[in-house]
Design an enzyme around this catalytic site. Structure first.
Site, PDB file in Angstrom:
ATOM      1  CD  GLU A 186     -43.647 -39.755   3.080  1.00  0.00           C
ATOM      2  OE1 GLU A 186     -43.913 -38.615   3.514  1.00  0.00           O
ATOM      3  OE2 GLU A 186     -43.604 -40.024   1.879  1.00  0.00           O
ATOM      4  CD  GLU A 230     -31.202 -36.867  14.521  1.00  0.00           C
ATOM      5  OE1 GLU A 230     -30.340 -37.769  14.448  1.00  0.00           O
ATOM      6  OE2 GLU A 230     -31.089 -35.784  13.910  1.00  0.00           O
ATOM      7  CD  GLU A 275     -41.986 -33.232  13.948  1.00  0.00           C
ATOM      8  OE1 GLU A 275     -41.143 -34.078  14.288  1.00  0.00           O
ATOM      9  OE2 GLU A 275     -42.802 -33.419  13.031  1.00  0.00           O
ATOM     10  CB  CYS A 305     -45.772 -35.501   9.842  1.00  0.00           C
ATOM     11  SG  CYS A 305     -47.044 -36.051   8.689  1.00  0.00           S
TER      12      CYS A 305
HETATM   13  P1  NAD Z   1     -39.832 -42.483  15.688  1.00  0.00           P
HETATM   14  O1  NAD Z   1     -38.872 -42.111  14.627  1.00  0.00           O
HETATM   15  O2  NAD Z   1     -39.376 -42.475  17.091  1.00  0.00           O
HETATM   16  O3  NAD Z   1     -40.414 -43.956  15.436  1.00  0.00           O
HETATM   17  C1  NAD Z   1     -41.061 -44.305  14.234  1.00  0.00           C
HETATM   18  C2  NAD Z   1     -41.013 -45.804  14.076  1.00  0.00           C
HETATM   19  O4  NAD Z   1     -39.654 -46.195  13.856  1.00  0.00           O
HETATM   20  C3  NAD Z   1     -41.485 -46.601  15.283  1.00  0.00           C
HETATM   21  O5  NAD Z   1     -42.173 -47.749  14.831  1.00  0.00           O
HETATM   22  C4  NAD Z   1     -40.171 -47.006  15.960  1.00  0.00           C
HETATM   23  O6  NAD Z   1     -40.255 -48.170  16.724  1.00  0.00           O
HETATM   24  C5  NAD Z   1     -39.290 -47.238  14.755  1.00  0.00           C
HETATM   25  N1  NAD Z   1     -37.847 -47.125  14.986  1.00  0.00           N
HETATM   26  C6  NAD Z   1     -37.208 -46.382  15.923  1.00  0.00           C
HETATM   27  N2  NAD Z   1     -35.865 -46.564  15.803  1.00  0.00           N
HETATM   28  C7  NAD Z   1     -35.664 -47.412  14.787  1.00  0.00           C
HETATM   29  C8  NAD Z   1     -34.516 -47.988  14.175  1.00  0.00           C
HETATM   30  N3  NAD Z   1     -33.286 -47.694  14.601  1.00  0.00           N
HETATM   31  N4  NAD Z   1     -34.664 -48.826  13.142  1.00  0.00           N
HETATM   32  C9  NAD Z   1     -35.901 -49.126  12.681  1.00  0.00           C
HETATM   33  N5  NAD Z   1     -37.038 -48.634  13.218  1.00  0.00           N
HETATM   34  C10 NAD Z   1     -36.923 -47.773  14.250  1.00  0.00           C
HETATM   35  O7  NAD Z   1     -41.111 -41.531  15.489  1.00  0.00           O
HETATM   36  P2  NAD Z   1     -42.400 -41.410  16.396  1.00  0.00           P
HETATM   37  O8  NAD Z   1     -42.066 -40.676  17.647  1.00  0.00           O
HETATM   38  O9  NAD Z   1     -43.068 -42.726  16.490  1.00  0.00           O
HETATM   39  O10 NAD Z   1     -43.322 -40.489  15.450  1.00  0.00           O
HETATM   40  C11 NAD Z   1     -43.252 -39.101  15.415  1.00  0.00           C
HETATM   41  C12 NAD Z   1     -42.476 -38.625  14.205  1.00  0.00           C
HETATM   42  O11 NAD Z   1     -43.027 -39.166  13.007  1.00  0.00           O
HETATM   43  C13 NAD Z   1     -42.546 -37.120  14.040  1.00  0.00           C
HETATM   44  O12 NAD Z   1     -41.276 -36.618  13.754  1.00  0.00           O
HETATM   45  C14 NAD Z   1     -43.479 -36.939  12.842  1.00  0.00           C
HETATM   46  O13 NAD Z   1     -43.289 -35.735  12.132  1.00  0.00           O
HETATM   47  C15 NAD Z   1     -43.134 -38.135  12.027  1.00  0.00           C
HETATM   48  N6  NAD Z   1     -44.212 -38.420  11.076  1.00  0.00           N
HETATM   49  C16 NAD Z   1     -44.012 -38.175   9.742  1.00  0.00           C
HETATM   50  C17 NAD Z   1     -45.048 -38.383   8.833  1.00  0.00           C
HETATM   51  C18 NAD Z   1     -44.892 -38.111   7.347  1.00  0.00           C
HETATM   52  O14 NAD Z   1     -45.767 -38.518   6.580  1.00  0.00           O
HETATM   53  N7  NAD Z   1     -43.856 -37.426   6.912  1.00  0.00           N
HETATM   54  C19 NAD Z   1     -46.276 -38.853   9.302  1.00  0.00           C
HETATM   55  C20 NAD Z   1     -46.431 -39.070  10.666  1.00  0.00           C
HETATM   56  C21 NAD Z   1     -45.391 -38.859  11.549  1.00  0.00           C
END
Ligand code: NAD
Length: 483
Positions: free
Chosen positions: A248, A229, A378, A282
């Site tokens: 990612e 999202e 997820e 992830c």
């Molecule tokens: P998240 O999307 O809530 O946050 C990720 C990062 O984005 C945080 O640093 C957050 O502060 C920042 N963020 C949030 N809103 C933002 C905006 N509007 N603009 C800029 N930055 C913003 O995710 P989370 O809860 O921290 O992590 C879990 C998710 O990450 C899971 O969906 C997981 O699958 C995914 N993930 C993906 C990978 C991959 O390699 N594909 C690896 C690890 C985690």
């Protein structure tokens, strides 16, 4: 690092002008540290510092300086490995033996990209018309690197190392929940001779800190790891200015177990794929697909084994699974346990283990159907589903039937079959008789709604470059077109 200064801009620690955040240990809910986060203005100042460093220093053109920095950073982190691993486990709740591996992989990542840029040479092409061309890879400029809370240091370095190696300057934003390991790493960076402004760190929420980085006109590239999202929102914002973006994102990865797989070993891979790092991964193999003839035996063995997993204090060497990251995520994960049962699935395990800390036993849902939320969404915790399949065709259909496409696994003694099935799976990584290992030389990223672009390997470096075609005619003759 001063205990009050948590923002690093232009080679200087600053007190954050933004929100105050209290970080607690997921093991016992005790306060670890209070953080002064960055304000919107400080975030913008960090972007300006990175822009100045990109234009006014020789960082982007001095490859020797960059390789030396990356190697010294690797040495510095290696020397502080035990301390960093402890910080990581205290902040994230991941078992210490996993944090130790994360730190080792972080060091490997820095050394890999130092070596890769040394080998990289521009491509030279002789053209039929006598001109010659260079295909050059150049840094993009200021890169905003944003990461989630589950592997704060390692996922950070998957971006920091190639972005700096390619000659960019960086503003890094860790997750607001887990900033502590990167603060330690900045202390190490700070002691190395790095031009001011090349590397900056701002702490804080997605809004305003992350959003300010993404929307800033002087940010040239956004590299984001996090939820789908958030990724969608960032992609929309970047599209407005055609800003470079890599994403990612989330996953709901399948692990396919064929009837020729040795059952005890297969069950160990199911545990490792599904519950490593509390399932807060992830690529976690959260959907287990098992050929119907061995399904009852696999389920029985799995039910026994989840009871034996050692869930406990992350700092204990014998711990195999730690607590969930925080209260709100714990409620989300346990909420899915309730939802799965309401949807008609049968739950094994998943008990809440103690009052303090966010502990639960690993969970398995059987008797599931493809449309259930526990199969499609997820959960990002130690919760897996198990489903039988008849043949290869059905296995591939079920495996591909979600919006995600991050990873998949195939367990089989028949390698030809495993390769055939693997080639039909819509996933950025497919492991055969293996799972979870992120090989630095390979690639990492998602099909479908699991992302855009790839990290690791040469592609991880190219993601932080622009390609320039430089065509040269050695003599200045008239083109002769308007004769
Ligand atoms: P998240 O999307 O809530 O946050 C990720 C990062 O984005 C945080 O640093 C957050 O502060 C920042 N963020 C949030 N809103 C933002 C905006 N509007 N603009 C800029 N930055 C913003 O995710 P989370 O809860 O921290 O992590 C879990 C998710 O990450 C899971 O969906 C997981 O699958 C995914 N993930 C993906 C990978 C991959 O390699 N594909 C690896 C690890 C985690």
């Amino acid at each position: 690092m001063s205990t009050e200064k948590h923002v690093y801009i232009n080679g200087t620690w600053e007190s954050g002008d933004g929100k105050e955040r209290v970080l607690t240990n997921p093991h016992n809910e005790q306060v670890i540290q209070t953080i002064q986060e960055a304000s919107k203005e400080q975030t913008e100042k960090a972007v300006h510092a990175a822009r100045e460093a990109f234009t006014r220093t020789d960082w982007s053109t001095n490859k020797k300086k960059r390789t030396e920095f990356l190697r010294k950073a690797a040495d510095g982190i290696e020397a502080a490995a035990d301390e960093i691993a402890e910080i990581e486990s205290r902040n994230t709740g991941k078992p210490i033996r996993e944090s130790v591996i994360d730190v080792e992989d972080t060091v490997t990542c820095l050394r890999y990209y130092a070596g890769l840029i040394e080998q990289e040479t521009p491509k030279d092409i002789s053209m039929d018309d006598g001109t010659s061309s260079w295909i050059l890879r150049e840094p993009i400029g200021v890169c905003a690197l944003i990461v989630p809370w589950n592997f704060p240091l390692l996922l950070g370095m998957w971006k920091i190392a190639p972005a700096l190696a390619a000659g960019n300057t960086v503003v890094f934003k860790p997750s607001e929940v887990t900033p502590l390991s990167i603060l330690k790493v900045v202390e190490i960076f700070d002691r190395i001779d790095l031009p001011e402004g090349v590397f900056n760190v701002v702490l804080g929420d997605g809004d305003p800190v992350g959003d300010s980085l993404v929307t800033h006109p002087l940010t040239d590239k956004v590299s984001f790891t996090g939820g789908s999202e958030t990724g969608r929102k960032i992609n929309e914002t970047c599209a407005r200015s055609l800003k470079r973006v890599s994403l990612e994102l989330g996953g709901k990865s399948p692990l396919l177990v064929f009837d020729d797989a040795e059952i005890n070993n297969a069950v160990e891979w199911i545990l490792f794929g599904g519950y490593f790092n509390q399932g807060e991964v992830c690529v976690a193999s959260s959907r287990i697909l098992v050929q119907e003839s061995i399904y009852p035996e696999v389920l029985q063995r799995l039910k026994e084994r989840i009871e034996e997993i050692n869930v406990g204090d992350p700092m204990d060497d014998s711990t195999e699974m730690g607590p969930i990251i925080n209260r709100s995520h714990f409620e989300k994960v346990t909420g899915y346990l309730k939802k799965g049962v309401e949807e008609g699935a049968t739950l094994y395990g998943g008990e809440i283990l103690q009052d303090k800390g966010y502990y639960m036993r690993p969970a398995v849902f059987a008797d599931v159907t493809q449309e259930m939320s526990i199969v499609q969404e997820e959960i990002f915790g130690p919760v897996i589903t198990i489903q039988p399949f008849k043949d290869e065709e059905e296995a591939v259909y079920l495996a591909n039937d979600t919006i995600y496409g991050l990873a998949a696994g195939v367990l089989s003694a028949d390698i030809e079959r495993a390769e055939r099935v693997g080639s039909k799976l819509q996933a950025g990584t497919v492991w055969v008789n293996n799972y979870h290992i992120p090989y630095i030389e390979a690639s990492w990223g998602g099909y479908k709604q699991s992302g855009i672009g790839r990290e690791l390997g040469p592609q991880g470096l190219y993601a932080f470059t622009e390609t320039k075609h430089l065509n040269i005619n050695r003599t200045l003759a008239s083109p002769g077109w308007y004769a």
